[in-house]
Every structure is written in structure tokens, then in C-alpha cells.
Design a protein around this motif. Sequence first.
Motif, PDB file in Angstrom:
ATOM      1  N   LEU A  58       0.392  12.829 -26.895  1.00 22.91           N
ATOM      2  CA  LEU A  58       1.244  12.215 -26.189  1.00 22.91           C
ATOM      3  C   LEU A  58       0.707  11.176 -26.122  1.00 22.91           C
ATOM      4  CD1 LEU A  58       3.746  13.691 -25.677  1.00 22.91           C
ATOM      5  CD2 LEU A  58       3.380  12.975 -22.717  1.00 22.91           C
ATOM      6  N   LEU A  59       1.547  10.427 -27.293  1.00 26.33           N
ATOM      7  CA  LEU A  59       0.794   8.266 -27.333  1.00 26.33           C
ATOM      8  C   LEU A  59       1.823   7.652 -26.873  1.00 26.33           C
ATOM      9  CD1 LEU A  59       0.761   9.243 -31.213  1.00 26.33           C
ATOM     10  CD2 LEU A  59      -1.738   9.013 -29.496  1.00 26.33           C
ATOM     11  N   ALA A  60       1.673   6.319 -26.134  1.00 22.42           N
ATOM     12  CA  ALA A  60       2.517   5.637 -25.417  1.00 22.42           C
ATOM     13  C   ALA A  60       2.141   4.294 -26.134  1.00 22.42           C
ATOM     14  CB  ALA A  60       2.075   5.548 -24.199  1.00 22.42           C
ATOM     15  N   GLN A  61       3.154   3.711 -26.457  1.00 26.07           N
ATOM     16  CA  GLN A  61       2.908   1.312 -27.484  1.00 26.07           C
ATOM     17  C   GLN A  61       2.281   0.685 -26.232  1.00 26.07           C
ATOM     18  OE1 GLN A  61       6.830  -0.239 -28.422  1.00 26.07           O
ATOM     19  NE2 GLN A  61       5.274  -1.627 -28.833  1.00 26.07           N
TER      20      GLN A  61
ATOM     21  N   ILE B 217       3.018  12.430 -36.411  1.00 23.15           N
ATOM     22  CA  ILE B 217       3.077  11.739 -35.641  1.00 23.15           C
ATOM     23  C   ILE B 217       4.696  11.571 -35.753  1.00 23.15           C
ATOM     24  CG2 ILE B 217       2.980   9.183 -34.445  1.00 23.15           C
ATOM     25  CD1 ILE B 217       0.069   9.110 -35.193  1.00 23.15           C
ATOM     26  N   SER B 218       5.262  11.289 -34.254  1.00 23.50           N
ATOM     27  CA  SER B 218       6.617  11.654 -34.720  1.00 23.50           C
ATOM     28  C   SER B 218       6.885  10.595 -33.221  1.00 23.50           C
ATOM     29  CB  SER B 218       6.897  12.878 -34.627  1.00 23.50           C
ATOM     30  OG  SER B 218       6.452  13.865 -34.938  1.00 23.50           O
ATOM     31  N   GLN B 219       8.065  10.163 -33.420  1.00 25.05           N
ATOM     32  CA  GLN B 219       8.264   9.020 -32.261  1.00 25.05           C
ATOM     33  C   GLN B 219       9.158  10.343 -31.905  1.00 25.05           C
ATOM     34  OE1 GLN B 219      10.194   5.872 -32.889  1.00 25.05           O
ATOM     35  NE2 GLN B 219       9.720   4.852 -31.407  1.00 25.05           N
ATOM     36  N   ILE B 220       8.818   9.722 -29.684  1.00 25.97           N
ATOM     37  CA  ILE B 220       9.373  10.624 -28.853  1.00 25.97           C
ATOM     38  C   ILE B 220      11.162   9.990 -28.229  1.00 25.97           C
ATOM     39  CG2 ILE B 220      10.167  12.085 -27.002  1.00 25.97           C
ATOM     40  CD1 ILE B 220       6.468  13.172 -27.285  1.00 25.97           C
ATOM     41  N   SER B 221      10.805   8.826 -28.209  1.00 29.82           N
ATOM     42  CA  SER B 221      11.729   7.785 -27.537  1.00 29.82           C
ATOM     43  C   SER B 221      10.471   6.368 -28.384  1.00 29.82           C
ATOM     44  CB  SER B 221      11.477   8.054 -26.046  1.00 29.82           C
ATOM     45  OG  SER B 221      10.207   7.131 -25.598  1.00 29.82           O
ATOM     46  N   ALA B 222      12.341   5.754 -28.128  1.00 30.04           N
ATOM     47  CA  ALA B 222      11.909   3.953 -28.738  1.00 30.04           C
ATOM     48  C   ALA B 222      11.990   3.066 -27.751  1.00 30.04           C
ATOM     49  CB  ALA B 222      13.404   3.669 -29.460  1.00 30.04           C
ATOM     50  N   GLY B 223      12.385   1.784 -27.393  1.00 22.12           N
ATOM     51  CA  GLY B 223      11.955   0.768 -26.662  1.00 22.12           C
ATOM     52  C   GLY B 223      10.431  -0.094 -26.597  1.00 22.12           C
ATOM     53  N   SER B 224      10.558  -0.376 -25.516  1.00 24.76           N
ATOM     54  CA  SER B 224       9.428  -1.682 -25.651  1.00 24.76           C
ATOM     55  C   SER B 224       8.119  -0.869 -25.376  1.00 24.76           C
ATOM     56  CB  SER B 224       9.331  -2.613 -24.059  1.00 24.76           C
ATOM     57  OG  SER B 224       9.542  -1.594 -23.054  1.00 24.76           O
ATOM     58  N   GLU B 225       8.104   0.381 -24.703  1.00 22.78           N
ATOM     59  CA  GLU B 225       7.357   0.936 -24.769  1.00 22.78           C
ATOM     60  C   GLU B 225       7.493   2.596 -24.356  1.00 22.78           C
ATOM     61  OE1 GLU B 225       4.855   2.435 -20.892  1.00 22.78           O
ATOM     62  OE2 GLU B 225       4.205  -0.448 -20.866  1.00 22.78           O
TER      63      GLU B 225
END
Length: 913
Positions: free
Chosen positions: A306-309, A382-390
Motif C-alpha cells: 500500500l503506497l501513499a504519495q 501499480i494502480s491508483q486507489i484514491s486521488a487527491g493531495s495524498e
Amino acid sequence: MATAAALAGVYLLGTWAVWFTPQTGSIAFWWPAAGVSVCLIAMAPRSWWPMLAVGIAVASVAANLTGGRPLLLSSAFGVANAAEAVIAGLMLKGATGRLVQLIDLKDFIRLVRAAVAGAIVLSLVATSAIALTGEGPFRGTFRNLLTSHASATLVIVPVAMTWRLRTGIAGRREYAAQISLMSVATLAAFGPEHSLPLVFVTLPFLVWAALRLDPRTVTLEALAVALATVLLTASGRGPFGDTGEGGVIPLHLAPPLVLGFILTNAFIALPLTLAITQRSRALATLSEREGLFRRNFTESLTGMLLLAQRGDRLEIIDANDTARELLDEPGRSVVGRYLDRILTQSSALRGATQTMLAGNLDGWRGHVGIAYRPDSHVDVAISQISAGSEATFSAQLLDVTALHQSLARTVAAERLTNSLLDTARCIMLMTDMTGRVIRVNQATTLLTGFSEEQILGHPLWATIVAERRVDAVREMFASGDGADIAGTRETDVRTTTGAPLRVIWSTELVHNDDGTPRYAVLTGVDVTAERASAGLMANLFQAGISTAIIGLDAQGLIRVLNSGAESLLGYTSDEMRERSFTELLDEQELLERTGEGGQSAWSTLTSTLAGGAESQARDWTWLSAQGRRRTVEMTICGGGGEFGPQAGFLVLGRDVTEQRHGQMMLMAALEKERMAADRLRQLDTAKNEFVSTVSHELRTPVTSIVGYTEMLADGSPVTPDPAQVPLLDTIARNGARLITLCNDLLALAGLDTGGTVWDRGTVDLCVLARHSEDSIRPLVRDRKLSMSFDLPETPVLVLGDSVQLERVMLNLLSNAVKFTPDGGSVTTRVWADADEACVVITDTGIGIPTEEQDALFQKFFRASTAQAMAIQGTGLGLSIVAGIIAAHGGRIGVESASGSGSSFTVRLPLRAD
Ligand code: ADP
């Protein structure tokens, strides 16, 4: 027994109710017996109804009589009560013939309908009787009966309907507190006289119960409050009992107020408790699914991160066990580290991360290594789970190191084999067990004149085998078990020029693990010159140095030897003379082949050679000077004649060490190659099985997650907060993508392992094309694309599985639509060639770069054009398509170039008439 008790209850409650009938009218203001009767009918088996109906009627008549009503009126009430119980009871029976449970609002509405319908029937019958006997007015009586019965049913029957629903959120203490406070409030409201201001004090407590306690407790409390209200009001207490002299409530208003109060309680408490239970059920199911999903995460055999920006990089915030095993450095966890530090290929990864963070790409797939393990290979998605600033992302990792090492070994083994083949000076060929040539070296093409293409892929006898030996060679391979293949033989070989070529062949077999033969390896030495009479003289001179000739006496002692023997053995003639020949042979080999040693071994070897006979050529190990071992193809000829005694023997030997060594090396290399290929195959099978198990396991929970999410988004059981709707939609959309991916993977796994079951029927491709057109139209409704279908009048028939073939067409069509921007066109053409059916789907879209087209039908391939434009897809569609077409004996081809559209052509064999 219970029924009898219930009937007695009906009687007692009835009597009690008649007793409490207010002075103002002829009817009781609450009729709890109605609720009990409805329960009786609803819970009893069908066969009991007539008896129960009679029982209820009798108990009611008796109650009315006991209460002092006249017989006629009592009888009418009895019949009316029974009719009410049967009608309402029937309406409350579920499909199983039992009383329905009060689970959701639908059940509540059913309860209300049953209560009202039963009460209406009762009221009609009873009111008519009252009106006829002149005991009361029709209208007022009807209204009072209706409310007194309906409210009784609405309060009593729910207790039975919720008897098994005992799960509340509150703990024991809260139960105790609520029940005590509820009792205190009820007594406070209905105990004292003149307590009108306190009338609704019980309501908050009832709402509390509905929110936190189980449905059964709620219905019991509502019943308790109803009973307390009726009893206390009837004895002149409580807010509605204040009817006496100077009381605030007119006597005739007390009953409707009590009923109104009871009904209000029921209508607030019941729907509320239902909504709450339903919601907590939905949440429980959802969290159970989420638990399952989490387990899938933690226990998955695929590494998951699980990755976070963090700025323009991705930080690992969680990892499952498999991922940790793969990525953790000794004593250092991956969690909290940047992904591009852990994995190699960081520039591609960083580039992709930035494009994803900029919102231009919602997934990336690549091949990377692990930074601290130099030889590792990992496939990562890799796939995006949620968008936004984080923004958050998930990454899946598959360790393909073993696969790569196997591949590298195969390549190395193949290189070694090829170099061995090509540097050898003798003919080297490899065939499968049907005699088809699968490898050939340069010496062969040089000596025979046949090109590699002419020999490869064809049976041996199609090229190099001399005409008169063709049948014999074909025969040799015919058995398939290779029994006749191995051995040494001398034959003529065909050449393109017709020039003679005489070869001594040595053939060996390479076996599978289970011992079945797999390949034949043939090596051949050119002996044309030696055998040709024209070359005899030259050969005699040549033989002098390349062939060892040793003359022995009858006892096997060396008498003479030529220079060939000297150079082979490394000894001079003088050193050798008078020595026993057997000393030159490997002792162990001699023992194995003759069963003896020394002099007696020699006698055995020569026992059949009297009178000038010659032994079979056979490889022997000779021991030469300095302990060197040479492999020598040796023949022994008996000397002497018909008349004289045995004069001696002549030994002829040819050094074949290099040739045999080459052959051994080749066989070993082939063996290595075979093992590496087997390992690759095993890995591939394991990977396929793994993928299909994971997909299968994933599909079920994801399907239910999507289902539940859609339910939540639709507002069932609770209307979602508007801010939650887009989130729910995203979950559902991504879930649906996952399901498609799982389905694709399962389809592929089926194709790979041959697990797909194929239908084999006559399929008209024109009909399929029309079906596909119908399915694809909705996709292009909002697009500016021109779609055309050019189909012949006559059917184009092939043999195959129509579902799978339609899948092919739909896949190609939806790709064409997906990869063609607005303003373009998509054309489908179907026609029948001489013996092939053709389908061509042409678009004017983004195209596929020529250099990438080789990989087009591989799993997960996505062209750079599609990736650059961030068009979504899994890259599985075309490999499924290719698999289906191959299984139908057809071909697929593509013509395309970057930016100038694509044209996919499918060719399938036409059905033979
Ligand atoms: P997907 O469409 O899910 O990515 P496919 O296996 O169907 O998977 O296609 C693989 C890739 O081939 C696509 O990602 C795209 O790059 C390329 N491709 C397929 N069909 C077309 C087309 N008609 N025009 C341009 N590119 C195409």
C-alpha cells in the motif's frame, strides 16, 4: 397445550377487555385478544386453522358472555374475531408457512396491512351486529373497533415476529439502565393522576431502545407501555385517566387518546429499530467482506504494497507477508521507505509515478529488480486507489527471478549446444523420435550441399539419406521407442551434387526423466576417401599416420606397429614390442566386457576370430603414454590361414576421442537444455495455476463487494451522504474492473491449460457480426464514430464455439472503438475466400508502432500509443483472442502503424460441406 393456554388467554383478555369497556359505549377500547388470536393462526400449521378459528370464536363468545353481553351480540363478536384472526394470520404467513420475521420495512408494511385488513373485516361484521341489535351507532363503533383491534395487533404480533431477533448494540449495563429508566418513566407518566404534561416522557426511552437494543426488547417494551397505559388509564390514572369531575380529558376522548398514544409508540419504535438493525447488518456484512478482502491482502501469495504519495514519490505504508519476504533487507523493514529506493529501474518508475500523480495515468506495469538483491527480477503492477493531495496506490509484486534464471540457463545451454554443433568438423544432426530434423550443424550443410532450411523441419530421409536406405531409416524411426536407432553404422549419404559421400554414423538417444526417448543425436565421420579405390594409395599413406595398425602374435604379444600406432599411443615401436596388447586396454572396461582379465580376456576377445575373421568395430579406451586415455574405434582381424596354425592378429584402431567427446558434450548440453525447458514449463504451469486460483478466490469477494457497494449507493438500506456517493461509485467501478480482470485471467488460464470446454457447432460469422454490432452500439452512442458492417448475403459458416468466436469479434470491435478518437471510423468486413472465412476489422485510430507488433498478442502487452494516451485496459484481450483463434485452427494478423489506424484480420477454416 400451548394452544389451549393461548385460547384461555384469548378468553381472559377478552373478558378483561369487556370488563373495562367504558361507560360511554358498547365496545372495549383495546382488544389485546385480537393480537393473540392473530399470532395463534399465523404460527399454527395450516391443518389446525379450522379448529383454531372455532376455538377463537368460542373463546371470544365466552368472553363476551362473561363480560355480560347478550348472546346474539357475543356470537357476532365471536365470528368477527375469528374472521379477523384468519385474515390477518394468513397475510402474515411467509412462503415457508411460518409467521414472517420482522426484518425490514417491507415486513413492517405487511404487518400494518394485515392488522388493518383483519380489523376492517372484524369491524364490518361486528358493527353490523351492533347496529342491528341497536347497541350503538354504526360510524363511531366502526372507528373504535378498527383502532382498538388494529392497535392491539400492531403491538402484540411484533413480539412474536421479533422473538428470535436478539442482537443489539448495547451492552448489559446499558440494557439494565434503559429498562430501569423506561420503567421509571412509564410509572412516572401513568402512575400519578393529572399527569398530562408527562404524557410523552416514555417516548425518548423507547427511541433509545430502538437505537441501541435488540428488536425483541423493543417490541416487548412497546407492549409493556401499551398495557400499562391501558390498565392505568382504565383505573383513572395517568395523563389520559384524568376524566373525572374537573378532569382535563372528556370521558369519550380517553379511548382514542390511549390508542393514538399506543399507535404512535408502535409507529416510531418499530420502523426505527428495523432500520437500525438492517443498517448494522449491512455494515456487518460489509466489514466481513472487508475482512475477507484484508485477508486476501495479508495472506495473498502475491506481494502487495500500500503506497501513499509523499511529494512526487511513493512511500510504502503497508506490506503483506509475501511482499516483506521479498523486499525486507535483513533487519530493515520496507514499510516507511520510498518505493523507488527499494526497486531498481527507478527512472522508469519515477516517470510513471509522476504521470500517475499528475492524474494522467491510473496504473503502471513494469519489470524491475530489487535494489539490494542484484539478481532479482520482479513484475510490478501499480494502480491508483484514491486521488487527491495524498493519493494512495497499491502495488502487486510477482517474483519472477526463478523464471528469469531458467530462461538465462536455457539461453546459455542453447548457445553451448550451437557452438558445439557449429565448430565440430563431423556431421551432427538431431532429430525427434519421428525422424524430423530439429538441429543441424554447418559441417552437414558443407558436406551434403543441402541448406539448413532444406534439412530442418523435414524427416531425415527427405534429404540426406541415400535413396536405397530411405525405407530402412524410416522403418527405424517407425516404432517410436528408438530401439533400433542407437548404434554405429556405415552408409552412403545423399548430396545435392550427386558426389559420393560415405559416412560412419554413431547414433545416441537422449531420454526424458521417465526413460522414454526424446531425441536422437547422430554424428557422422566422412570416410569417402578411405573407401574409394581411387583414393586407396593416398589412403594407405594417410592411414599410416591416422590409423593405428598393430600386429600381434597368437598369444597377443605385440610384434609390429606402424607410425599411426606410435603417434596415437605416444610410444616408440621398441618400447612396445613384446608387451601384451591387453596392457594397452582399460582394465576395468576389459573386465566388464569379457568378464575376465589379462591373458584369458584376450583369449575370449579373439575366440571367434579364427581363420581371418574380423570383429565388429567398437569403441575401446586405450591407455597411451603419460596415462592419457583415448577413445579408439577398434577392429581385430584374425590372421593365419586354412592350413597353418593361428599366426597372429591384426588390430586396427582409429582415434575418435574428439568426435566422441563432442558427441558427449552435445548430449549433455541437450540434456541441460531439456531440463531448463522442463523447469520453465513447470514454472509456467505453476504461475498459471496460481493466477487462476487467485483470480477465482478474488472474484467472489469482489463481486459481493461491488454488489453491496451498489446497494449502499442506491440508498438501501440507508440513504448515503451525498459526499459518499462518488466514493461508493469509485469502489463499484474499480471493483467491476477487477472482476473483468479476474474473468480475463481465468479465461486465459483455461486457454493455456486446455481447461476450456469448447462447443463445436456450425457458426455463421455474419450472424455473429450482427450480434456483436448490437452489443457494441451502446458503447458508441455518445461517440462521434462511424461504424459500418459489410456482410455478404450468404452465410459464412465455420465450425467452432459461437460464444468464444463472438468474444473474439467483440474484443476486436471494442478495441477498435476504444482506440479510435471521435471523428474516425470502424469497419467490419466478413467474407468467404476459397477455403477460409475472413473477418477484417479496420479502424482509423491511434495505431500500434510497427516495432511493437511482435509482442501484440502476448499477455499484458499494451502498446506505447495506448499508454501515452492513458487509455485503460489490461492487455489481456488480444492474447485471449489469439488463444481462441488458435484453438479453432485459424490465424490472426495485424496491419498497423503509429497514428494511422489498425486492421486486424482473422482467418478461420471454412466448414467443409
Ligand atoms: P487492452 O485493450 O485491454 O489493453 P488488448 O489485449 O485488447 O488489451 O490490447 C492490447 C494492446 O494492443 C492495447 O493496449 C493497445 O495498445 C493495442 N491495441 C489493440 N487493439 C488496438 C487498436 N484497434 N488500435 C490501436 N491499438 C490497439
